[in-house]
Design a protein around this motif. Structure first.
Motif, PDB file in Angstrom:
ATOM      1  N   ILE A 184       0.833  -1.207   0.000  1.00  0.00           N
ATOM      2  CA  ILE A 184       0.000   0.000   0.000  1.00  0.00           C
ATOM      3  C   ILE A 184       0.867   1.255   0.000  1.00  0.00           C
ATOM      4  CG2 ILE A 184      -1.620   1.349   1.403  1.00  0.00           C
ATOM      5  CD1 ILE A 184      -2.897  -1.355   2.219  1.00  0.00           C
ATOM      6  N   PHE A 185       1.898   1.284   0.851  1.00  0.00           N
ATOM      7  CA  PHE A 185       2.783   2.443   0.884  1.00  0.00           C
ATOM      8  C   PHE A 185       3.513   2.603  -0.439  1.00  0.00           C
ATOM      9  CE2 PHE A 185       2.849   1.641   5.620  1.00  0.00           C
ATOM     10  CZ  PHE A 185       1.990   2.693   5.902  1.00  0.00           C
ATOM     11  N   PHE A 186       3.950   1.506  -1.019  1.00  0.00           N
ATOM     12  CA  PHE A 186       4.604   1.556  -2.318  1.00  0.00           C
ATOM     13  C   PHE A 186       3.664   2.140  -3.368  1.00  0.00           C
ATOM     14  CE2 PHE A 186       5.247  -0.709  -6.377  1.00  0.00           C
ATOM     15  CZ  PHE A 186       6.432  -0.109  -6.754  1.00  0.00           C
ATOM     16  N   ALA A 187       2.405   1.710  -3.349  1.00  0.00           N
ATOM     17  CA  ALA A 187       1.421   2.235  -4.304  1.00  0.00           C
ATOM     18  C   ALA A 187       1.186   3.731  -4.089  1.00  0.00           C
ATOM     19  CB  ALA A 187       0.115   1.460  -4.183  1.00  0.00           C
ATOM     20  N   MET A 188       1.151   4.171  -2.838  1.00  0.00           N
ATOM     21  CA  MET A 188       0.956   5.596  -2.545  1.00  0.00           C
ATOM     22  C   MET A 188       2.144   6.428  -3.037  1.00  0.00           C
ATOM     23  SD  MET A 188      -1.932   6.184  -1.208  1.00  0.00           S
ATOM     24  CE  MET A 188      -2.841   4.833  -1.892  1.00  0.00           C
ATOM     25  N   TYR A 189       3.355   5.911  -2.856  1.00  0.00           N
ATOM     26  CA  TYR A 189       4.535   6.641  -3.330  1.00  0.00           C
ATOM     27  C   TYR A 189       4.572   6.679  -4.856  1.00  0.00           C
ATOM     28  CZ  TYR A 189       6.164   6.472   1.481  1.00  0.00           C
ATOM     29  OH  TYR A 189       6.270   6.600   2.832  1.00  0.00           O
ATOM     30  N   CYS A 190       4.133   5.589  -5.495  1.00  0.00           N
ATOM     31  CA  CYS A 190       4.035   5.590  -6.963  1.00  0.00           C
ATOM     32  C   CYS A 190       3.003   6.609  -7.427  1.00  0.00           C
ATOM     33  CB  CYS A 190       3.663   4.207  -7.478  1.00  0.00           C
ATOM     34  SG  CYS A 190       4.985   3.022  -7.483  1.00  0.00           S
ATOM     35  N   LEU A 191       1.873   6.644  -6.742  1.00  0.00           N
ATOM     36  CA  LEU A 191       0.820   7.601  -7.088  1.00  0.00           C
ATOM     37  C   LEU A 191       1.322   9.027  -6.936  1.00  0.00           C
ATOM     38  CD1 LEU A 191      -2.195   7.996  -7.806  1.00  0.00           C
ATOM     39  CD2 LEU A 191      -2.621   8.105  -5.352  1.00  0.00           C
ATOM     40  N   GLU A 192       2.035   9.295  -5.843  1.00  0.00           N
ATOM     41  CA  GLU A 192       2.599  10.637  -5.646  1.00  0.00           C
ATOM     42  C   GLU A 192       3.530  11.008  -6.794  1.00  0.00           C
ATOM     43  OE1 GLU A 192       5.436  13.118  -2.551  1.00  0.00           O
ATOM     44  OE2 GLU A 192       5.478  10.929  -2.559  1.00  0.00           O
ATOM     45  N   MET A 193       4.395  10.072  -7.169  1.00  0.00           N
ATOM     46  CA  MET A 193       5.326  10.351  -8.260  1.00  0.00           C
ATOM     47  C   MET A 193       4.589  10.537  -9.584  1.00  0.00           C
ATOM     48  SD  MET A 193       8.682   8.245  -9.471  1.00  0.00           S
ATOM     49  CE  MET A 193       7.960   7.238 -10.729  1.00  0.00           C
ATOM     50  N   LEU A 194       3.571   9.715  -9.823  1.00  0.00           N
ATOM     51  CA  LEU A 194       2.828   9.817 -11.077  1.00  0.00           C
ATOM     52  C   LEU A 194       1.993  11.094 -11.158  1.00  0.00           C
ATOM     53  CD1 LEU A 194       1.669   6.127 -11.563  1.00  0.00           C
ATOM     54  CD2 LEU A 194       3.402   7.376 -12.863  1.00  0.00           C
ATOM     55  N   ILE A 195       1.669  11.678 -10.041  1.00  0.00           N
ATOM     56  CA  ILE A 195       0.955  12.962 -10.047  1.00  0.00           C
ATOM     57  C   ILE A 195       1.937  14.116 -10.185  1.00  0.00           C
ATOM     58  CG2 ILE A 195      -0.383  14.552  -8.598  1.00  0.00           C
ATOM     59  CD1 ILE A 195      -1.941  12.110  -7.605  1.00  0.00           C
ATOM     60  N   LYS A 196       3.023  14.073  -9.415  1.00  0.00           N
ATOM     61  CA  LYS A 196       3.953  15.204  -9.391  1.00  0.00           C
ATOM     62  C   LYS A 196       4.812  15.310 -10.648  1.00  0.00           C
ATOM     63  CE  LYS A 196       4.766  16.201  -4.547  1.00  0.00           C
ATOM     64  NZ  LYS A 196       5.812  16.246  -3.514  1.00  0.00           N
ATOM     65  N   LEU A 197       5.243  14.187 -11.195  1.00  0.00           N
ATOM     66  CA  LEU A 197       6.156  14.229 -12.340  1.00  0.00           C
ATOM     67  C   LEU A 197       5.544  14.923 -13.553  1.00  0.00           C
ATOM     68  CD1 LEU A 197       8.990  13.469 -13.280  1.00  0.00           C
ATOM     69  CD2 LEU A 197       8.111  11.261 -13.963  1.00  0.00           C
ATOM     70  N   PRO A 198       4.338  14.549 -14.003  1.00  0.00           N
ATOM     71  CA  PRO A 198       3.763  15.288 -15.129  1.00  0.00           C
ATOM     72  C   PRO A 198       3.329  16.711 -14.751  1.00  0.00           C
ATOM     73  CG  PRO A 198       2.525  13.262 -14.728  1.00  0.00           C
ATOM     74  CD  PRO A 198       3.548  13.388 -13.661  1.00  0.00           C
ATOM     75  N   ALA A 199       2.926  16.906 -13.494  1.00  0.00           N
ATOM     76  CA  ALA A 199       2.440  18.222 -13.074  1.00  0.00           C
ATOM     77  C   ALA A 199       3.577  19.237 -13.052  1.00  0.00           C
ATOM     78  CB  ALA A 199       1.787  18.131 -11.704  1.00  0.00           C
ATOM     79  N   LEU A 200       4.704  18.865 -12.488  1.00  0.00           N
ATOM     80  CA  LEU A 200       5.827  19.801 -12.374  1.00  0.00           C
ATOM     81  C   LEU A 200       6.738  19.782 -13.586  1.00  0.00           C
ATOM     82  CD1 LEU A 200       6.796  19.047  -8.662  1.00  0.00           C
ATOM     83  CD2 LEU A 200       5.392  20.926  -9.510  1.00  0.00           C
TER      84      LEU A 200
END
Length: 158
Positions: A47-63
């Motif tokens: 679950i934590f791994f999935a949350m960190y992946c989600l964070e990266m997948l949101i921030k990388l295209p956004a920034l």
């Protein structure tokens, strides 16, 4: 749309809660755990791994890649997610390989919290200055402890 999510205070607070929860789960880990605890820790780790992946997948295209990797915390997060993606051993809780120990690096994410709290930054600066000022005393104290530890072992070992 993603930039609004990435810069939203609720999203950042959610990530902070995930980081704190992950640190608590890592602190609960111990040697020789039961199969039930292993399954629970494996699920939480996933679950934590999935949350960190989600964070990266949101921030990388956004920034954008350039702005994303300018922040050392984002670069470190990307490194940890990449290691976990390239190694199923780091996701599994039952494997005891060296890659599994990389989960402990998730604790370094706690330093992200310091960036947000100015009072905590001031406290850490004061602690650093105190340690720098007191290092000679610490060396003398360690020598003192070492000397009397050896004397105690010699006197009371028989």
């Amino acid at each position: 749309m993603l930039i609004k999510i990435a810069q939203n205070h609720i999203f950042q607070a959610f990530i902070f809660i995930i980081v704190i929860a992950n640190c608590i789960v890592l602190m609960l880990d111990k040697y020789n755990i039961s199969d039930r605890e292993t399954n629970i820790f494996s699920l939480l780790n996933l679950i934590f791994f999935a949350m960190y992946c989600l964070e990266m997948l949101i921030k990388l295209p956004a920034l954008g890649p350039k702005n994303y990797f300018m922040d050392p915390y984002n670069s470190f997060d990307c490194f940890l997610v990449d290691i976990a993606l390239n190694s199923t051993e780091s996701i599994s809780y039952t494997n005891t390989s060296g890659l599994q120990t990389l989960r402990a690096f998730r604790l370094i994410r706690m330093f992200k919290l310091v960036k947000e709290f100015t009072e905590l930054q001031k406290l850490l600066v004061l602690m650093r200055e105190a340690v720098i000022d007191l290092w000679p005393l610490s060396v003398y104290f360690i020598i003192f402890l070492f000397t009397y530890t050896i004397l105690g072992r010699e006197w009371f070992s028989y």
